[in-house]
Scaffold this motif. Structure first.
Motif, PDB file in Angstrom:
ATOM      1  N   ASN A   1       7.599  -6.477   5.038  1.00 42.95           N
ATOM      2  CA  ASN A   1       6.954  -6.935   3.799  1.00 42.95           C
ATOM      3  C   ASN A   1       6.811  -5.825   2.768  1.00 42.95           C
ATOM      4  OD1 ASN A   1       6.600  -9.568   4.805  1.00 42.95           O
ATOM      5  ND2 ASN A   1       4.682  -8.994   5.825  1.00 42.95           N
ATOM      6  N   GLY A   2       7.800  -4.942   2.721  1.00 38.30           N
ATOM      7  CA  GLY A   2       7.813  -3.885   1.715  1.00 38.30           C
ATOM      8  C   GLY A   2       7.110  -2.606   2.125  1.00 38.30           C
ATOM      9  N   ARG A   3       6.450  -2.607   3.296  1.00 37.28           N
ATOM     10  CA  ARG A   3       5.736  -1.391   3.710  1.00 37.28           C
ATOM     11  C   ARG A   3       6.680  -0.290   4.179  1.00 37.28           C
ATOM     12  NH1 ARG A   3       2.213  -5.393   5.537  1.00 37.28           N
ATOM     13  NH2 ARG A   3       3.179  -5.471   7.587  1.00 37.28           N
ATOM     14  N   VAL A   4       7.874  -0.672   4.594  1.00 38.02           N
ATOM     15  CA  VAL A   4       8.873   0.299   5.044  1.00 38.02           C
ATOM     16  C   VAL A   4      10.122   0.154   4.179  1.00 38.02           C
ATOM     17  CG1 VAL A   4      10.338   1.034   6.973  1.00 38.02           C
ATOM     18  CG2 VAL A   4       8.009   0.246   7.413  1.00 38.02           C
ATOM     19  N   GLN A   5      10.674   1.283   3.756  1.00 41.29           N
ATOM     20  CA  GLN A   5      11.893   1.278   2.959  1.00 41.29           C
ATOM     21  C   GLN A   5      12.940   2.165   3.614  1.00 41.29           C
ATOM     22  OE1 GLN A   5      11.097   2.458  -1.084  1.00 41.29           O
ATOM     23  NE2 GLN A   5       9.476   0.942  -1.373  1.00 41.29           N
ATOM     24  N   MET A   6      14.199   1.817   3.398  1.00 37.08           N
ATOM     25  CA  MET A   6      15.289   2.686   3.813  1.00 37.08           C
ATOM     26  C   MET A   6      16.098   3.059   2.587  1.00 37.08           C
ATOM     27  SD  MET A   6      18.417   2.200   6.551  1.00 37.08           S
ATOM     28  CE  MET A   6      19.395   1.152   5.455  1.00 37.08           C
ATOM     29  N   ALA A   7      16.232   4.361   2.342  1.00 33.14           N
ATOM     30  CA  ALA A   7      16.998   4.843   1.193  1.00 33.14           C
ATOM     31  C   ALA A   7      18.320   5.432   1.664  1.00 33.14           C
ATOM     32  CB  ALA A   7      16.203   5.897   0.432  1.00 33.14           C
ATOM     33  N   GLU A   8      19.358   5.175   0.883  1.00 33.07           N
ATOM     34  CA  GLU A   8      20.692   5.704   1.155  1.00 33.07           C
ATOM     35  C   GLU A   8      20.982   6.785   0.117  1.00 33.07           C
ATOM     36  OE1 GLU A   8      25.229   3.983   0.706  1.00 33.07           O
ATOM     37  OE2 GLU A   8      23.644   2.616   1.363  1.00 33.07           O
ATOM     38  N   LEU A   9      21.182   8.039   0.573  1.00 35.39           N
ATOM     39  CA  LEU A   9      21.259   9.174  -0.342  1.00 35.39           C
ATOM     40  C   LEU A   9      22.486  10.034  -0.063  1.00 35.39           C
ATOM     41  CD1 LEU A   9      17.521  10.003   0.168  1.00 35.39           C
ATOM     42  CD2 LEU A   9      18.453   9.401  -2.072  1.00 35.39           C
ATOM     43  N   MET A  10      23.180  10.412  -1.128  1.00 37.28           N
ATOM     44  CA  MET A  10      24.323  11.308  -1.012  1.00 37.28           C
ATOM     45  C   MET A  10      23.852  12.753  -1.197  1.00 37.28           C
ATOM     46  SD  MET A  10      27.583  12.145  -0.877  1.00 37.28           S
ATOM     47  CE  MET A  10      28.663  10.758  -1.216  1.00 37.28           C
TER      48      MET A  10
ATOM     49  N   SER B   1       5.576  -1.075  12.031  1.00 36.70           N
ATOM     50  CA  SER B   1       4.570  -1.653  11.147  1.00 36.70           C
ATOM     51  C   SER B   1       3.478  -2.250  12.029  1.00 36.70           C
ATOM     52  CB  SER B   1       5.189  -2.719  10.245  1.00 36.70           C
ATOM     53  OG  SER B   1       4.197  -3.319   9.439  1.00 36.70           O
ATOM     54  N   ARG B   2       2.278  -1.671  11.926  1.00 39.23           N
ATOM     55  CA  ARG B   2       1.154  -2.107  12.760  1.00 39.23           C
ATOM     56  C   ARG B   2      -0.034  -2.397  11.838  1.00 39.23           C
ATOM     57  NH1 ARG B   2       0.143   2.124  17.053  1.00 39.23           N
ATOM     58  NH2 ARG B   2       2.019   1.175  17.967  1.00 39.23           N
ATOM     59  N   GLY B   3      -0.384  -3.678  11.722  1.00 42.16           N
ATOM     60  CA  GLY B   3      -1.421  -4.040  10.755  1.00 42.16           C
ATOM     61  C   GLY B   3      -0.927  -3.754   9.348  1.00 42.16           C
ATOM     62  N   ASP B   4      -1.694  -2.988   8.593  1.00 40.13           N
ATOM     63  CA  ASP B   4      -1.261  -2.630   7.238  1.00 40.13           C
ATOM     64  C   ASP B   4      -0.714  -1.210   7.176  1.00 40.13           C
ATOM     65  OD1 ASP B   4      -3.584  -1.269   7.669  1.00 40.13           O
ATOM     66  OD2 ASP B   4      -4.585  -1.892   5.807  1.00 40.13           O
ATOM     67  N   LYS B   5      -0.388  -0.627   8.361  1.00 40.40           N
ATOM     68  CA  LYS B   5       0.109   0.741   8.417  1.00 40.40           C
ATOM     69  C   LYS B   5       1.603   0.771   8.739  1.00 40.40           C
ATOM     70  CE  LYS B   5      -4.259   2.816   9.954  1.00 40.40           C
ATOM     71  NZ  LYS B   5      -4.914   3.605  11.033  1.00 40.40           N
ATOM     72  N   ALA B   6       2.298   1.731   8.130  1.00 37.94           N
ATOM     73  CA  ALA B   6       3.689   2.007   8.472  1.00 37.94           C
ATOM     74  C   ALA B   6       3.729   3.340   9.196  1.00 37.94           C
ATOM     75  CB  ALA B   6       4.552   2.045   7.218  1.00 37.94           C
ATOM     76  N   ILE B   7       4.160   3.328  10.461  1.00 39.47           N
ATOM     77  CA  ILE B   7       4.143   4.525  11.309  1.00 39.47           C
ATOM     78  C   ILE B   7       5.573   4.981  11.557  1.00 39.47           C
ATOM     79  CG2 ILE B   7       3.473   5.439  13.567  1.00 39.47           C
ATOM     80  CD1 ILE B   7       1.416   3.061  13.660  1.00 39.47           C
ATOM     81  N   ILE B   8       5.823   6.272  11.330  1.00 41.18           N
ATOM     82  CA  ILE B   8       7.105   6.858  11.712  1.00 41.18           C
ATOM     83  C   ILE B   8       6.895   7.484  13.085  1.00 41.18           C
ATOM     84  CG2 ILE B   8       8.914   8.501  11.126  1.00 41.18           C
ATOM     85  CD1 ILE B   8       8.598   6.122   9.177  1.00 41.18           C
ATOM     86  N   PRO B   9       7.422   6.868  14.141  1.00 43.31           N
ATOM     87  CA  PRO B   9       7.036   7.254  15.502  1.00 43.31           C
ATOM     88  C   PRO B   9       7.717   8.516  16.010  1.00 43.31           C
ATOM     89  CG  PRO B   9       8.655   5.505  15.595  1.00 43.31           C
ATOM     90  CD  PRO B   9       8.368   5.755  14.128  1.00 43.31           C
ATOM     91  N   LYS B  10       7.087   9.130  16.990  1.00 44.22           N
ATOM     92  CA  LYS B  10       7.671  10.239  17.746  1.00 44.22           C
ATOM     93  C   LYS B  10       7.859   9.778  19.191  1.00 44.22           C
ATOM     94  CE  LYS B  10       5.795  13.987  14.901  1.00 44.22           C
ATOM     95  NZ  LYS B  10       5.369  13.130  13.783  1.00 44.22           N
TER      96      LYS B  10
END
Length: 450
Positions: A147-156, A407-416
């Protein structure tokens, strides 16, 4: 699941290939015997020569007990009739590809009456994606998840980018809450580890929340640019849909189209759009129309080569952003090297829609990257699944697969590696190859083969 596919074109073949890999029973119907022979030699599927809209053929070949019929021939009329026939002989679900704008509009209201469960319109879907990229004012090609909380960007990565070029990932100072999940190096995609290098001219795929993606873009010296005026090269169906959509947002839109009759039709349909009869490859015409002041140039003709060439030329002439329609996956490395800001494939969008429909609510989103070497999917970790309650490093993910965000609740977590997946987590997964069914099985989504 038993699935009948009518139409052995590019989309039909790709759908058959992906579903057969997952163990579904696939039957492909087409009138072209040479095309069927080619499919039979390369895929483990059954082929039938004939008219897929014939109830007699469906009954005689025992296909009336199929769980799903997908009709993707070149004819809208055949696709609609095939779905009606499918329902009449007892096939419970049917998908039709409909490309004519008039049919597509009517079917928004009446598709159930015709026995169509899903209408797919590749040109409309492509125009929606291009419109999204332009209206969100995003400086790079991005995809949204959770729902927009996580984005993926493609970058050169350019040689001059000292933050990234020729550095190991572990030595790159990444903003908090983002992760490099993929690197395309000389056309080859891989899921990197901390010791892998990012080289000049590589394309990197970064997952993160919106704030971290903004910070990443800042390090690439890319600024948001509000799009107020657009030049479209090509007045086909995508051009029509896109011009209609963009003009309603207040953008100033010009369409360059060679065919006089088509220009007249576009002018009659589009009140607030300037339609120009001319050759979109004419540099003098582009200069006269102010290409150097244009916020966005979008090439959507029927020729990939022309779209890529003119997008590159428009960039050199001063267009701030360029987008090209590209159908052939073999052109993906070229897109990266030329520096085209975004490339859109109607075929891949269509395949993604069909695969999501087949899986019902089990697959929240699926993005197929242009080079077809990787895909990004979003699934929910189900109670009791193998992945729940374990640290990521013990999750059993296959090689080439990485959970880039939770995505957990209203948080976006980048996991380890030590993070533990909880039931109900929405997982954004970056994967090499076609492993949707494997990831679904790990998350307890149930077997994809019925």
């Amino acid at each position: 699941m038993k699935i009948t596919i009518i139409g052995a074109g590019k989309v039909g073949i790709e759908i058959a290939h992906r579903l057969a890999e997952e163990g579904h029973d696939i039957v492909v119907i087409d009138r072209n015997e040479a095309q069927l022979t080619k499919i039979h030699e390369t895929l483990d599927v059954l082929t039938v020569k004939g008219n897929g809209s014939s109830s007699q053929l469906l009954r005689d070949t025992g296909l009336d007990d199929s769980d799903l019929l997908v009709s993707v021939t070149d004819s809208d009329e055949i696709n609609m009739i095939s779905c009606m026939t499918a329902k009449r002989v007892g096939i419970t679900r049917a998908i039709a590809r409909i490309r004519d704008p008039d049919y597509a509009r009517d079917l928004i209201i009446s598709k159930e009456d015709l026995g169509i469960d899903l209408v797919i319109n590749p040109d409309y879907a492509a125009s929606q994606e291009i419109s999204r990229l332009l209206t969100l004012n995003l400086p790079v090609h991005t995809e949204h998840f959770a729902n927009g909380r996580v984005q993926m960007a493609e970058l050169m990565v350019e040689e001059s980018n000292t933050h990234f070029a020729n550095k190991r990932i572990m030595d790159i100072d990444l903003p908090k809450s983002c992760l490099i999940v993929g690197i395309s190096h000389r056309g080859e995609m891989n899921v990197p580890g901390g010791k892998d290098f990012v080289h000049a001219n590589d394309t990197i795929y970064v997952l993160g929340n919106s704030e971290s993606i903004k910070k990443i873009c800042a390090r690439f010296k890319i600024r948001r640019q509000r799009v107020q005026n657009v030049i479209l090269m090509g007045g086909g169906r995508i051009g029509l849909y896109l011009a209609e959509k963009l003009s309603k947002t207040g953008m100033k839109v010009k369409i360059i189209e060679q065919n006089m009759d088509r220009c007249q039709e576009l002018a009659n349909r589009l009140d607030d759009v300037l339609v120009l009869r001319g050759d979109g490859t004419d540099v003098d015409l582009l200069r006269r129309e102010g290409i150097h002041e244009t916020d966005a140039f979008v090439a959507v003709t029927g020729f990939d080569e022309e779209n890529l060439l003119m997008a590159l030329l428009a960039k050199q002439l001063g267009a701030k952003r360029v987008i090209a329609k590209v159908s052939r996956p073999s052109y993906a490395p070229l897109v990266e090297r030329l520096g085209v800001d975004s490339a859109i494939s109607p075929r891949l969008i269509t395949i993604g829609e069909i695969l999501r429909f087949i899986r019902g609510g089990r697959l929240l989103s699926l993005v197929l990257l242009l080079n077809e070497q990787a895909e990004v999917l979003e699934v929910i970790a189900q109670p009791g699944s193998r992945i729940v309650g374990r640290p990521l490093y013990q999750s059993g993910l296959p090689r080439g697969v990485i959970i880039g965000a939770i995505s957990r609740g209203d948080k976006a977590i980048i996991p380890k590696g030590n993070d533990i997946i909880q039931e109900g987590d929405r997982l954004v997964v970056f994967a090499l190859g076609h492993v949707v069914h494997t990831v679904e099985a790990l998350c307890g989504q149930g077997d994809v083969v019925d």
